[in-house]
Scaffold this active site. Structure first.
Site, PDB file in Angstrom:
ATOM      1  N   GLU A 272       3.918   6.794  -5.034  1.00  0.00           N
ATOM      2  CA  GLU A 272       4.971   7.049  -5.147  1.00  0.00           C
ATOM      3  C   GLU A 272       5.359   6.995  -6.785  1.00  0.00           C
ATOM      4  OE1 GLU A 272       6.793   4.294  -1.155  1.00  0.00           O
ATOM      5  OE2 GLU A 272       5.851   3.255  -2.914  1.00  0.00           O
TER       6      GLU A 272
ATOM      7  N   SER B 156       4.376  -2.771  -6.842  1.00  0.00           N
ATOM      8  CA  SER B 156       4.924  -2.473  -5.468  1.00  0.00           C
ATOM      9  C   SER B 156       6.099  -2.659  -5.135  1.00  0.00           C
ATOM     10  CB  SER B 156       3.926  -2.746  -4.485  1.00  0.00           C
ATOM     11  OG  SER B 156       3.709  -4.391  -4.393  1.00  0.00           O
TER      12      SER B 156
ATOM     13  N   HIS C  43       2.994   3.927  -8.134  1.00  0.00           N
ATOM     14  CA  HIS C  43       2.589   3.081  -6.993  1.00  0.00           C
ATOM     15  C   HIS C  43       1.492   3.713  -6.311  1.00  0.00           C
ATOM     16  CE1 HIS C  43       3.220   0.644  -3.415  1.00  0.00           C
ATOM     17  NE2 HIS C  43       2.347   0.135  -4.171  1.00  0.00           N
TER      18      HIS C  43
ATOM     19  N   ASN D  23       7.102   0.434   1.395  1.00  0.00           N
ATOM     20  CA  ASN D  23       7.238  -1.071   1.898  1.00  0.00           C
ATOM     21  C   ASN D  23       8.622  -1.373   2.324  1.00  0.00           C
ATOM     22  OD1 ASN D  23       4.746  -1.504   1.106  1.00  0.00           O
ATOM     23  ND2 ASN D  23       5.119  -2.412  -1.043  1.00  0.00           N
TER      24      ASN D  23
END
Length: 601
Positions: A468, A435, A456, A506
């Site tokens: 992702e 991540s 991800h 993130n």
């Protein structure tokens, strides 16, 4: 001489003037009229005033059809709303709320004119979300009666109201307006005077970063929006939300925030200026980040940037079997996802016992799905049969896709990729679920970096729809095409992004969380008020401090450090309060204490 405010808070605010009958002003007027207040709507445009009446008629008619109002109640609401084009109509108001354009000149003209019109005891509220309430109050002849009353759009639906005090505001005015907000069925949050207050102060920094991410061509507008909706449970993606708010409005708010904070995260992304000056301000103009059917329409239409649907996929590689490395929650969740989709799965861990325990965890998860009626017992049994536990990565010798979900430690992952390189057959795709770590660093641990890609997944993997897909500069086109095709087969939504810290979710989420911590650190607002503001005002499923405690403060700090190290932006430096809590062992729910305390299980 102004009347003391000690008694004002005890008398109800029965007659309210709303100045500015755009979308927000009309919504506030509706809320007030439906709550039994006499509402004086004022707008310099007769057409706008008439449009506000039409909007209220349509809204209340819908409420009657949905049996939320009776016909008599509707008639009463409409009779309580009168419109005018002259500020003098506010003479008898107990409270005046101005919702004029975000301009000091316009708002100051309104407040100066009201000084000569309203009664001495009348409270004056500004609906600004960007400008200084203190500066507006200082220009008034009655600064102790001026405050901010920030509703959220659409006002009838959104529960949050920020009650903003300046250093000049009398407590009685705050109490009176807070009581009114409660009577309107809203949840008031008391905040001090700084640009953006709580909700917009956190929201607009995030929106600005999303605009900058899009401007840098890091990801498409559709992928950025899908990532934040599916990865964070948000009701709208950031670019669609900017179009709803108004690109020009967002730029104004950010300019005000930057003037105070000098934080580069608040410096408006150049694309906001470009769109604003071109008149592409979002839904209201019919075009912003997206194109719309017409001005003020919510219907997005195709334009030159819209991805083609139904285009033939690029030729990829065949994937029939999948190896998942790891024995934790994420590894078992990913193995379950692939097995449910019909893939043969090898679930390998450092020992046979750990692999068997991970398979047992999947069995319990499938049993819960059967109990809830989401799948049959036969389907669950078939899914579990497709998973083969193994105590050695040698079992990956025949898999078409090897995917690691081990600890978020680069050295551990690199060692594992070196093992994949030795064990996996030529042409196998090698994927990492990291991540925050560089995918290319995993790729370079192999002799075949063209076969390495990031996938991800989000936790819990069986429930979360987003993946992702992270390409490095070395990833082969057919590997990327194959992974996107696999995502579709396992019923996940892939979004493409490059190999940089935080990817999409993130990179946008954690600076927002960090800024929330800074608000508490600076004693601007409480944990509870910030969490309430973001849930009620931003539609977030969890407040930032609830989320931080769930994610883990140590995990959050590690991601913040990675983002700060990669982008070198001072605004991304982890908040000292977060570092102190981690150093004290307060890591969130898993330790029983983080930002809040939890009962030990």
């Amino acid at each position: 001489m102004a009347t003391p405010l000690s008694d004002t808070s005890l008398s109800p605010l029965k007659t309210v003037a709303v100045i500015g009958l755009g979308t927000m002003g009309t919504g506030i007027a509706e809320v007030l009229a439906r709550a039994g207040r006499e509402v004086i709507g004022i707008d310099i445009s007769e057409a706008q005033a008439a449009q506000a009446v039409t909007a209220l008629e349509a809204s209340t008619a819908r409420a009657v059809r949905r049996e939320r109002l009776t016909e008599q109640e509707r008639e009463d609401v409409l009779s309580r709303f009168r419109t005018f084009t002259d500020l003098a109509a506010a003479a008898d108001a107990d409270l005046v709320i101005e919702v004029t354009p975000e301009s000091y000149d316009i708002k100051q003209q309104v407040f100066r004119a009201l000084d000569d019109i309203v009664r001495p005891e009348t409270i004056l509220a500004t609906g600004t979300n960007a400008l200084s309430v203190t500066r507006l109050a200082a220009d008034s002849a009655r600064p102790e009666r001026v405050l901010g009353l920030h509703f959220f759009n659409p006002a009838p639906a959104m529960k949050l109201v920020e009650v903003v005090s300046s250093v000049l505001t009398a407590p009685g005015a705050v109490a009176a307006v807070t009581d009114l907000a409660i009577e309107l069925g809203k949840e008031p949050v008391a905040v001090g005077d700084r640009p953006g207050f709580v909700a917009d102060g956190l929201l607009f920094g995030y929106l600005n970063q999303a605009a900058a991410m899009y401007e840098a061509k890091y990801a498409s507008r559709e992928d950025i929006d899908a990532a934040m909706k599916l990865g964070c449970g948000l009701p709208m993606g950031p670019l669609a939300l900017l179009d709803l708010i108004g690109v020009d409005t967002a730029r104004t708010v950010l300019e005000a925030m930057y003037a105070e904070s000098h934080d580069r995260l608040h410096a408006p992304a150049p694309i906001l200026k470009q769109l604003s000056e071109a008149g592409l301000t979002g839904r209201k103009s019919g075009r912003g980040f997206y194109s719309y059917e017409a001005s003020n329409s919510a219907s997005v239409v195709r334009d030159a940037l819209t991805p083609l649907e139904g285009a033939a996929p690029a030729p990829g590689r065949t994937v029939r079997s999948v190896g998942v490395a790891g024995s934790g929650t994420m590894a078992s969740g990913i193995a379950e996802v692939f097995a449910k989709a019909g893939y043969e799965v090898v679930l390998a861990a450092r020992s046979e016992e750990k692999a068997q325990a991970a398979k047992a965890r999947i069995g319990k998860s499938l049993s819960r799905s059967v109990d809830k009626g989401r799948m049959t017992a036969e389907a669950a049994a078939g899914t579990l049969d497709r998973i083969t536990p193994a105590g050695s990565y040698d079992a990956f010798e025949d898999v078409d896709l090897a995917l690691e979900a081990v600890a978020e430690d680069l050295e551990i992952k690199q060692q594992l990729f070196a093992t994949f390189d030795k064990v996996c057959k030529p042409g196998a795709i090698l994927a990492t679920t990291t991540s925050s770590l560089p995918v290319v660093a995993c790729a370079r641990a192999t002799s075949r970096p063209q076969d390495v890609i990031g996938m991800h997944f989000f936790n819990p993997a069986p429930a979360m729809k987003l993946v992702e897909v992270v390409r490095t500069v070395l990833t082969a086109d057919d590997v990327h095409a194959t992974v996107r095709e696999v995502c579709a087969k396992i019923r996940k939504h892939p979004v493409d992004c490059g190999d940089r810290a935080g990817f999409i979710v993130n990179a946008l989420l954690f600076p927002y969380l960090n800024n929330a911590i800074k608000m508490v650190q600076e004693h601007y607002a409480t944990l509870d008020d910030i969490d309430a503001a973001m849930k009620l005002g931003g539609g977030y499923p969890m407040g930032p401090f609830e989320l931080l405690d769930v994610v883990g403060l140590d995990v959050s700090l590690a991601i913040e450090k990675v983002l700060h190290r990669e982008f070198r932006d001072p605004g991304l430096a982890p908040a000292p309060l977060l570092e102190h809590l981690v150093a004290a062992g307060c890591l969130g729910r898993k330790t029983g204490r983080g930002f809040r305390e939890y009962a030990r299980r």
